[in-house]
Design a protein around this motif. Structure first.
Motif, PDB file in Angstrom:
ATOM      1  N   LYS A 119     -36.796 113.823  84.237  1.00  0.00           N
ATOM      2  CA  LYS A 119     -35.875 113.536  85.346  1.00  0.00           C
ATOM      3  C   LYS A 119     -36.535 113.755  86.699  1.00  0.00           C
ATOM      4  O   LYS A 119     -36.173 113.124  87.680  1.00  0.00           O
ATOM      5  CB  LYS A 119     -34.619 114.398  85.227  1.00  0.00           C
ATOM      6  CG  LYS A 119     -33.694 113.955  84.125  1.00  0.00           C
ATOM      7  CD  LYS A 119     -32.461 114.826  84.077  1.00  0.00           C
ATOM      8  CE  LYS A 119     -31.598 114.429  82.895  1.00  0.00           C
ATOM      9  NZ  LYS A 119     -30.465 115.322  82.706  1.00  0.00           N
ATOM     10  N   LEU A 120     -37.513 114.666  86.759  1.00  0.00           N
ATOM     11  CA  LEU A 120     -38.204 114.910  88.026  1.00  0.00           C
ATOM     12  C   LEU A 120     -38.935 113.667  88.529  1.00  0.00           C
ATOM     13  O   LEU A 120     -39.124 113.494  89.728  1.00  0.00           O
ATOM     14  CB  LEU A 120     -39.195 116.066  87.883  1.00  0.00           C
ATOM     15  CG  LEU A 120     -38.613 117.451  87.655  1.00  0.00           C
ATOM     16  CD1 LEU A 120     -39.730 118.477  87.496  1.00  0.00           C
ATOM     17  CD2 LEU A 120     -37.679 117.849  88.784  1.00  0.00           C
ATOM     18  N   PHE A 121     -39.329 112.786  87.613  1.00  0.00           N
ATOM     19  CA  PHE A 121     -40.049 111.585  88.014  1.00  0.00           C
ATOM     20  C   PHE A 121     -39.177 110.644  88.843  1.00  0.00           C
ATOM     21  O   PHE A 121     -39.697 109.768  89.537  1.00  0.00           O
ATOM     22  CB  PHE A 121     -40.630 110.870  86.792  1.00  0.00           C
ATOM     23  CG  PHE A 121     -41.868 111.534  86.268  1.00  0.00           C
ATOM     24  CD1 PHE A 121     -43.122 111.131  86.698  1.00  0.00           C
ATOM     25  CD2 PHE A 121     -41.792 112.570  85.354  1.00  0.00           C
ATOM     26  CE1 PHE A 121     -44.270 111.747  86.231  1.00  0.00           C
ATOM     27  CE2 PHE A 121     -42.931 113.198  84.880  1.00  0.00           C
ATOM     28  CZ  PHE A 121     -44.176 112.786  85.319  1.00  0.00           C
ATOM     29  N   ILE A 122     -37.868 110.833  88.802  1.00  0.00           N
ATOM     30  CA  ILE A 122     -36.957 110.028  89.626  1.00  0.00           C
ATOM     31  C   ILE A 122     -37.265 110.252  91.101  1.00  0.00           C
ATOM     32  O   ILE A 122     -37.089 109.346  91.924  1.00  0.00           O
ATOM     33  CB  ILE A 122     -35.482 110.376  89.287  1.00  0.00           C
ATOM     34  CG1 ILE A 122     -35.173 109.923  87.866  1.00  0.00           C
ATOM     35  CG2 ILE A 122     -34.524 109.758  90.281  1.00  0.00           C
ATOM     36  CD1 ILE A 122     -33.835 110.401  87.329  1.00  0.00           C
ATOM     37  N   ILE A 123     -37.749 111.437  91.439  1.00  0.00           N
ATOM     38  CA  ILE A 123     -38.120 111.735  92.833  1.00  0.00           C
ATOM     39  C   ILE A 123     -39.120 110.707  93.340  1.00  0.00           C
ATOM     40  O   ILE A 123     -39.051 110.273  94.495  1.00  0.00           O
ATOM     41  CB  ILE A 123     -38.717 113.160  92.941  1.00  0.00           C
ATOM     42  CG1 ILE A 123     -37.658 114.204  92.600  1.00  0.00           C
ATOM     43  CG2 ILE A 123     -39.330 113.413  94.316  1.00  0.00           C
ATOM     44  CD1 ILE A 123     -38.211 115.606  92.371  1.00  0.00           C
ATOM     45  N   LEU A 124     -40.041 110.296  92.489  1.00  0.00           N
ATOM     46  CA  LEU A 124     -41.075 109.346  92.898  1.00  0.00           C
ATOM     47  C   LEU A 124     -40.515 107.951  93.140  1.00  0.00           C
ATOM     48  O   LEU A 124     -41.193 107.106  93.729  1.00  0.00           O
ATOM     49  CB  LEU A 124     -42.193 109.298  91.853  1.00  0.00           C
ATOM     50  CG  LEU A 124     -42.950 110.611  91.649  1.00  0.00           C
ATOM     51  CD1 LEU A 124     -43.933 110.488  90.496  1.00  0.00           C
ATOM     52  CD2 LEU A 124     -43.648 111.052  92.918  1.00  0.00           C
ATOM     53  N   ASP A 125     -39.284 107.713  92.716  1.00  0.00           N
ATOM     54  CA  ASP A 125     -38.625 106.419  92.938  1.00  0.00           C
ATOM     55  C   ASP A 125     -37.709 106.436  94.160  1.00  0.00           C
ATOM     56  O   ASP A 125     -37.048 105.443  94.448  1.00  0.00           O
ATOM     57  CB  ASP A 125     -37.798 106.028  91.706  1.00  0.00           C
ATOM     58  CG  ASP A 125     -38.662 105.788  90.481  1.00  0.00           C
ATOM     59  OD1 ASP A 125     -39.817 105.333  90.643  1.00  0.00           O
ATOM     60  OD2 ASP A 125     -38.191 106.063  89.364  1.00  0.00           O
ATOM     61  N   ASP A 126     -37.648 107.552  94.866  1.00  0.00           N
ATOM     62  CA  ASP A 126     -36.771 107.675  96.042  1.00  0.00           C
ATOM     63  C   ASP A 126     -37.510 107.175  97.276  1.00  0.00           C
ATOM     64  O   ASP A 126     -38.149 107.938  97.996  1.00  0.00           O
ATOM     65  CB  ASP A 126     -36.324 109.127  96.226  1.00  0.00           C
ATOM     66  CG  ASP A 126     -35.380 109.304  97.400  1.00  0.00           C
ATOM     67  OD1 ASP A 126     -35.067 108.286  98.091  1.00  0.00           O
ATOM     68  OD2 ASP A 126     -34.954 110.440  97.648  1.00  0.00           O
ATOM     69  N   PHE A 127     -37.403 105.874  97.523  1.00  0.00           N
ATOM     70  CA  PHE A 127     -38.163 105.248  98.592  1.00  0.00           C
ATOM     71  C   PHE A 127     -37.579 105.521  99.976  1.00  0.00           C
ATOM     72  O   PHE A 127     -38.099 105.020 100.967  1.00  0.00           O
ATOM     73  CB  PHE A 127     -38.318 103.749  98.331  1.00  0.00           C
ATOM     74  CG  PHE A 127     -39.118 103.483  97.087  1.00  0.00           C
ATOM     75  CD1 PHE A 127     -40.485 103.679  97.069  1.00  0.00           C
ATOM     76  CD2 PHE A 127     -38.497 103.070  95.914  1.00  0.00           C
ATOM     77  CE1 PHE A 127     -41.229 103.461  95.916  1.00  0.00           C
ATOM     78  CE2 PHE A 127     -39.232 102.847  94.758  1.00  0.00           C
ATOM     79  CZ  PHE A 127     -40.608 103.047  94.767  1.00  0.00           C
TER      80      PHE A 127
END
Length: 198
Positions: free
Chosen positions: A71-79
């Motif tokens: 779920k932490l990888f969602i941070i990398l999708d926060d443009f």
């Protein structure tokens, strides 16, 4: 949902949380079902009912931890955040997870003696998605196009963060790793590593 199933879910959660805590404090090799039962204040039969064996229980606990990491990888999708901030936020939260459960991370990295199904699921996720999200973010920050160079950068950044994080959890670790907050270490790393990209 009936009251009985609510109680069963609460008991199951209690057992899983207790397992994670015991692995953290005592190490995976020292955790037994009896210790888990005593700490969770449940009987051994209840653990066997919900999980069947220690391996299945530990696998379920690892699966839960690894799901939270995915779920932490969602941070990398926060443009809405600049790429460097996204990567820094991701790495801080990831490193804090390592610090919270160092024994489990050693198992996930294959440094322990036991192998669990959830390790393979997580490694597959990293290979197919996680690595690409990190490399894409690095590409945004640096403008680098070469995949091998981006891979090398990713390994360097991870090593600079996670090695000290894992070492800080060891009893005989150098004091400096225990005294400097991970946020400060990451800020310092980013200031120097990405200095030419500002």
């Amino acid at each position: 949902m009936s009251k009985g199933s609510d109680n069963a879910n609460t008991t199951k959660e209690n057992i899983l949380n207790t397992t994670l805590e015991l692995i953290t404090t005592e190490g995976l090799e020292n955790v037994t079902l009896r210790k888990i039962a005593a700490s969770a204040n449940v009987n051994l039969a209840l653990i066997n009912y919900h999980f069947g064996s220690k391996d299945k229980l530990v696998n379920e606990a690892l699966k839960r931890l690894l799901a939270s990491l995915k779920k932490l990888f969602i941070i990398l999708d926060d443009f809405s955040m600049p790429p460097k901030e996204r990567l820094k936020t991701f790495m801080i939260q990831y490193a804090n997870s390592v610090l919270q459960y160092p024994a489990l991370f050693r198992e996930v990295l294959g440094k322990g003696d036991l192998i669990f199904e959830s390790q393979f699921e997580y490694k597959d996720y990293m290979r197919t998605m996680g690595v690409n999200k990190i490399k894409d973010t690095l590409k945004e920050i640096t403008g680098e196009e070469d995949s091998d160079t981006l891979s090398m950068m990713m390994v360097q950044l991870h090593s600079a963060i996670f090695f000290p994080s894992l070492m800080a959890c060891k009893k005989n670790a150098p004091l400096v790793w225990k005294q400097i907050p991970i946020e400060t270490q990451i800020d310092y790393l980013f200031e120097h590593y990405f200095a030419k990209y500002i």
